[in-house]
Each structure stands twice: as structure tokens, then as C-alpha cells.
Enzyme design. Structure first.
Site, PDB file in Angstrom:
ATOM      1  N   LEU A  26       0.837  -1.106   0.084  1.00  0.00           N
ATOM      2  CA  LEU A  26      -0.204  -0.091   0.173  1.00  0.00           C
ATOM      3  C   LEU A  26       0.801   1.485   0.042  1.00  0.00           C
ATOM      4  O   LEU A  26       1.787   1.175   0.439  1.00  0.00           O
ATOM      5  CB  LEU A  26      -1.030   0.009   1.299  1.00  0.00           C
ATOM      6  CG  LEU A  26      -1.977  -1.209   1.430  1.00  0.00           C
ATOM      7  CD1 LEU A  26      -2.749  -0.932   2.490  1.00  0.00           C
ATOM      8  CD2 LEU A  26      -2.880  -1.428   0.044  1.00  0.00           C
ATOM      9  N   ASP A  27       0.352   2.179  -0.578  1.00  0.00           N
ATOM     10  CA  ASP A  27       1.017   3.703  -0.483  1.00  0.00           C
ATOM     11  C   ASP A  27       0.611   4.387   0.720  1.00  0.00           C
ATOM     12  O   ASP A  27      -0.278   3.854   1.717  1.00  0.00           O
ATOM     13  CB  ASP A  27       0.872   4.368  -1.903  1.00  0.00           C
ATOM     14  CG  ASP A  27      -0.651   4.793  -1.971  1.00  0.00           C
ATOM     15  OD1 ASP A  27      -1.201   4.684  -1.186  1.00  0.00           O
ATOM     16  OD2 ASP A  27      -0.927   4.958  -3.367  1.00  0.00           O
ATOM     17  N   THR A  28       0.973   5.583   0.777  1.00  0.00           N
ATOM     18  CA  THR A  28       0.749   6.294   1.695  1.00  0.00           C
ATOM     19  C   THR A  28      -0.957   7.008   2.151  1.00  0.00           C
ATOM     20  O   THR A  28      -1.343   7.177   3.127  1.00  0.00           O
ATOM     21  CB  THR A  28       1.641   7.671   1.853  1.00  0.00           C
ATOM     22  OG1 THR A  28       1.203   8.532   0.691  1.00  0.00           O
ATOM     23  CG2 THR A  28       3.067   7.415   2.231  1.00  0.00           C
ATOM     24  N   HIS A  88      -4.024   2.708  -0.380  1.00  0.00           N
ATOM     25  CA  HIS A  88      -4.282   1.933  -1.565  1.00  0.00           C
ATOM     26  C   HIS A  88      -3.317   1.282  -2.267  1.00  0.00           C
ATOM     27  O   HIS A  88      -2.074   1.929  -1.935  1.00  0.00           O
ATOM     28  CB  HIS A  88      -5.183   2.561  -2.542  1.00  0.00           C
ATOM     29  CG  HIS A  88      -4.901   3.843  -3.079  1.00  0.00           C
ATOM     30  ND1 HIS A  88      -5.182   5.149  -2.701  1.00  0.00           N
ATOM     31  CD2 HIS A  88      -4.117   4.108  -4.226  1.00  0.00           C
ATOM     32  CE1 HIS A  88      -4.611   5.929  -3.436  1.00  0.00           C
ATOM     33  NE2 HIS A  88      -3.856   5.581  -4.272  1.00  0.00           N
TER      34      HIS A  88
END
Length: 132
Positions: free
Chosen positions: A16-18, A21
Site C-alpha cells: 500500500l501507498d501512503t 491503496h
């Protein structure tokens, strides 16, 4: 027409990114995973490809995001090859939730590289067929 090959992947937390998602680069990894699984299902392993002196290469990839994926989500990634009778082929991949919602699409152009000559083989469809 036959249904395309599909593989299910569960989104892992470390992908996941920040924003929480699925990181954009991981979509490419899922697409590549589905392509390798498709070849493996056809009886074509990476070891066999290398032993015969060829390897698939990506020449162009376009990824279109339609809906987000979050940790724990499942996604089915399809893989369909389209042959044009030339040194290249096209790949169409859909990323779909189990309920049928499309999440992303990937379209690409690939080839089969002769690892000694460093050139594309003239008929990748036939070479894949020989290896399957």
C-alpha cells in the site's frame, strides 16, 4: 470465445501507498505475475524458456486505473495474448474484483527475445506453441 486465463491475488499491507491503496507499481507486478502464471499453465516455465535461449520482453505497457484496491482486497488479473503475425504480440489484462467490478486495465506490446542474438524472434506465437 474462451474466457481468458485468470489468477487471484490478495492485496498485502506492505504493497500500500501512503493513502492506503495499492501502490501503482504493484499493479505492474500483478500483471507480470498473471502473465508468468498463464505461461506456466500452458507448460512454459522460465527455466524452459532460458534453456531454449529465449525470454519474453515488455516493449510497451499502458495501465489505466478505474477503482482503488486496499489491503485485504482480492483481485482477479486476466491475461490474454493477441497475435498479429509479426515479431510482437499484444497483451490484454483486466483487474477485476470477485464481484465483477473492473479495477484497472493493462494493455501491452511484447516480444520474445533471442538471448544470444539480442533480437526479437520472428514468430513468437509459433515459438511459444513449440514450448507449450
Amino acid at each position: 470465445m474462451e474466457d481468458p486465463f485468470r489468477v487471484r491475488v490478495t492485496v498485502r499491507g506492505y504493497e500500500l501507498d501512503t493513502q492506503g491503496h495499492l501502490n501503482q507499481a504493484v499493479y505492474l507486478q500483478y500483471g507480470e505475475h498473471a502473465r508468468w502464471e498463464c505461461l506456466r499453465a500452458a507448460g512454459i516455465s522460465q527455466d524452459r524458456l532460458l534453456a531454449t535461449g529465449v525470454g519474453p520482453v515488455a516493449l510497451e505497457v499502458t495501465l489505466r486505473y478505474l477503482s482503488e484496491l486496499r489491503g485485504g482486497d482480492e483481485v482477479d488479473v486476466s491475461c490474454a495474448f493477441r497475435w498479429d503475425g509479426r515479431k510482437t504480440f499484444h497483451i490484454d489484462q483486466d483487474y477485476t474484483r470477485p464481484d465483477g467490478t473492473r479495477v484497472a486495465t493493462l494493455t501491452g506490446v511484447g516480444g520474445l527475445l533471442d538471448l544470444s542474438a539480442r533480437r526479437l524472434v520472428p514468430d513468437p506465437r509459433e515459438r511459444f506453441r513449440e514450448l507449450a
